[in-house]
Design an enzyme around this catalytic site. Structure first.
Site: not given
Ligand code: NAD
Length: 498
Positions: A149, A173, A176-177, A226, A281, A383
């Site tokens: 995201f 893909k 979805e957020r 993640s 990240c 994290e």
């Protein structure tokens, strides 16, 4: 309520699975749209469509493929404000930062404009008697990318830029957020002249990622997200015989040596620790001052800088950062702040409980600062991915070097010093994939490549740069002989040597 649908074969395709996910506006906390979640049958239709379109695209000569990329660069520049605003409205990052998301992706597309040169093969004339050898870098076919995201423009472009330029068809893909920008990018690629079916966006969650990893026609999967998911996609993709690269989470350290320019360090840390609400990240959520005097001086300078930070809605030009992505993520970060207190770290600035006037339902967190964080604490090892900066005090250069080297993650690290000798030794020995020397966020430029070590990267080849070109192509080496005729015919039962 707005519906966000798949984009397959150059057009919007309404989902048929009956499954949807809410897309929030993190500034208000309200649902602003619903995104369709695909099932395996919908993925299969997209893959078949892509597989049909791909051979003709691979046959287009490389300079014509590059021309589509050049035109896409022009369109990205023309639409960058619209893209940045759309991105900010679903992600929550401020619009100025969303511009960076678009532009760092655009740089990878600029790199892909050089594909005629980058994909060029090799040729050896006279490798043996009347024998010539050439190697070609051919596209894989249909390939897929699964993205997180936090960079809904840049990371899709890290992947589809080199994949499409080299002649593949791509199934994206996205998260979805914040799924709208990836669809918009695919529409702009069609406008740039890309044939339908070469870039497809299929929305979904775990169900569709599992289907991508298992689909026999998909030859390669690139994943960013993640670490636990990255590792499982890496293992499952390899078990299905695919080429896989999976980038994972991070916990980047900023090492501050006693000779560093502390004012510059503090200015750098504000953006690197708190920019984009820490949801990068390559953020710097851990600062490691060497020596108590450095730590005390750094802490004293951090406090007024943190107090001056403004948190606001993503459209506010004065805000340094906006809300985090979801209510669940906000609660998770608050949980880590409480855990830090329970573990015995000193909570110097507590960012919980912030309300932005007029946006009381938004997912906002003010900046948090911990001091005296120890390597044994879970809040250090995990994290957090929020606006939380942790001071871990080290007593020597060697101790500071070992902290990021021994950490489970090894994405980025920075050292702040005036000593070339110390910086050089640090960069040489530290067990981390991307190093900054007086550079807080050392995301490599588009013509190098991006990748972390240890649990930050399960991959043999990095994202973008020449690694990206290699990841999306396979090498075919042809050894050819054209006898003149009339020579003596010989039989040989030993492996030929030259
Ligand atoms: P995430 O792992 O939750 O999701 C990433 C993608 O995987 C999404 O498309 C999601 O739909 C899908 N997914 C989620 N759970 C899944 C499951 N169980 N099985 C299969 N697919 C699944 O990550 P996120 O929250 O979207 O992104 C934040 C994470 O990404 C952070 O850990 C961050 O450090 C990492 N990240 C890494 C890099 C890098 O290059 N190393 C870059 C950006 C973000």
């Amino acid at each position: 309520m707005r519906n966000i649908e798949h984009f397959i074969g150059g057009q919007t395709v309404v989902g048929t699975s009956g499954r949807h996910s809410d897309v929030f506006d993190p500034n208000s906390g309200k649902v602003q749209a619903k995104v369709s979640l695909a099932n395996a049958a919908e993925l299969d239709r997209a893959v078949r469509n892509a597989a049909e379109a791909q051979p003709a695209w691979a046959a287009v000569n490389p300079q014509r493929r590059a021309r589509v990329m050049f035109e896409f660069v022009r369109l990205l520049n023309a639409h960058k404000q619209e893209l940045a605003e759309l991105l900010a409205s679903e992600h929550g990052k401020v619009v100025s930062d969303a511009h960076g998301d678009v532009l760092r992706g655009l740089e990878v597309i600029e790199f892909a404009c050089g594909i005629p040169h980058l994909q060029k093969g090799e040729y050896t004339q006279g490798a043996g008697p009347r024998i010539d050898v050439y190697s070609a870098h051919q596209p894989l076919g249909v390939v897929a990318g699964v993205t997180p995201f936090n960079f809904p423009a840049m990371i899709p472009m890290w992947m589809f830029g080199p994949a499409i330029a080299t002649g593949n068809a791509f199934i994206l893909k996205p998260s979805e957020r914040d799924p709208s920008v990836p669809v918009r990018l695919a529409e702009l690629m069609i406008e740039a002249g890309l044939p339908p079916g070469i870039l497809n966006v299929v929305h979904g969650d775990k169900e569709i990622v599992d289907a991508i990893v298992a689909h026999p026609t998909i030859k390669a999967v690139s994943f960013v997200g993640s670490s636990d998911v990255a590792q499982s996609v890496y293992a499952a993709g390899a078990a299905h015989g695919k080429r896989v690269q999976c980038m994972g989470g991070a916990k980047n350290h900023g090492i501050v040596l006693p000779d560093a320019d502390l004012d510059q360090v503090v200015a750098d840390l504000m953006g690197a620790a708190y920019g984009s609400a820490g949801e990068r990240c390559m953020a710097l959520p851990v600062v490691v001052p060497v020596g108590e005097a450095t730590a005390d001086a750094l802490r004293a300078k951090l406090l007024p800088a943190i107090a001056a930070l403004q948190v606001g809605v993503s459209s506010n030009p004065d805000a340094h950062y906006g809300p985090v992505v979801s209510a669940a993520h906000k609660a998770r970060i608050e949980g880590y702040i409480q855990l830090g207190v329970d573990e015995g770290a000193e909570l110097v600035v507590d960012g919980r409980g912030l309300k932005v006037p007029g946006h009381e339902g938004g997912f906002f967190l003010a900046p948090t600062l911990f001091d005296h964080v120890k390597p044994t604490m879970k809040t250090y090892q995990d994290e957090i991915f929020g606006p939380v900066l942790q001071i871990v005090r080290a007593h020597s250069f060697e101790e500071a070097l070992q902290l990021p080297s021994r950490h489970q993650y090894g994405n980025g690290v920075s050292i702040f010093t005036r000593s070339g000798d110390a910086a050089r030794e640090f960069a040489d020995r530290v067990e981390v994939g991307m190093v900054g020397i007086n550079v807080p966020i050392p995301v490599p430029v588009a013509y190098h490549s991006f990748g972390g070590w240890k649990r930050s990267g399960f991959a043999d080849l990095n994202q973008y740069g020449m690694d990206g070109v290699r990841f999306y192509t396979r090498t075919k080496t042809v050894t050819q002989r054209w006898p003149k005729g009339g020579e003596a015919v010989e039989q040989s039962f030993v492996i030929p040597t030259l």
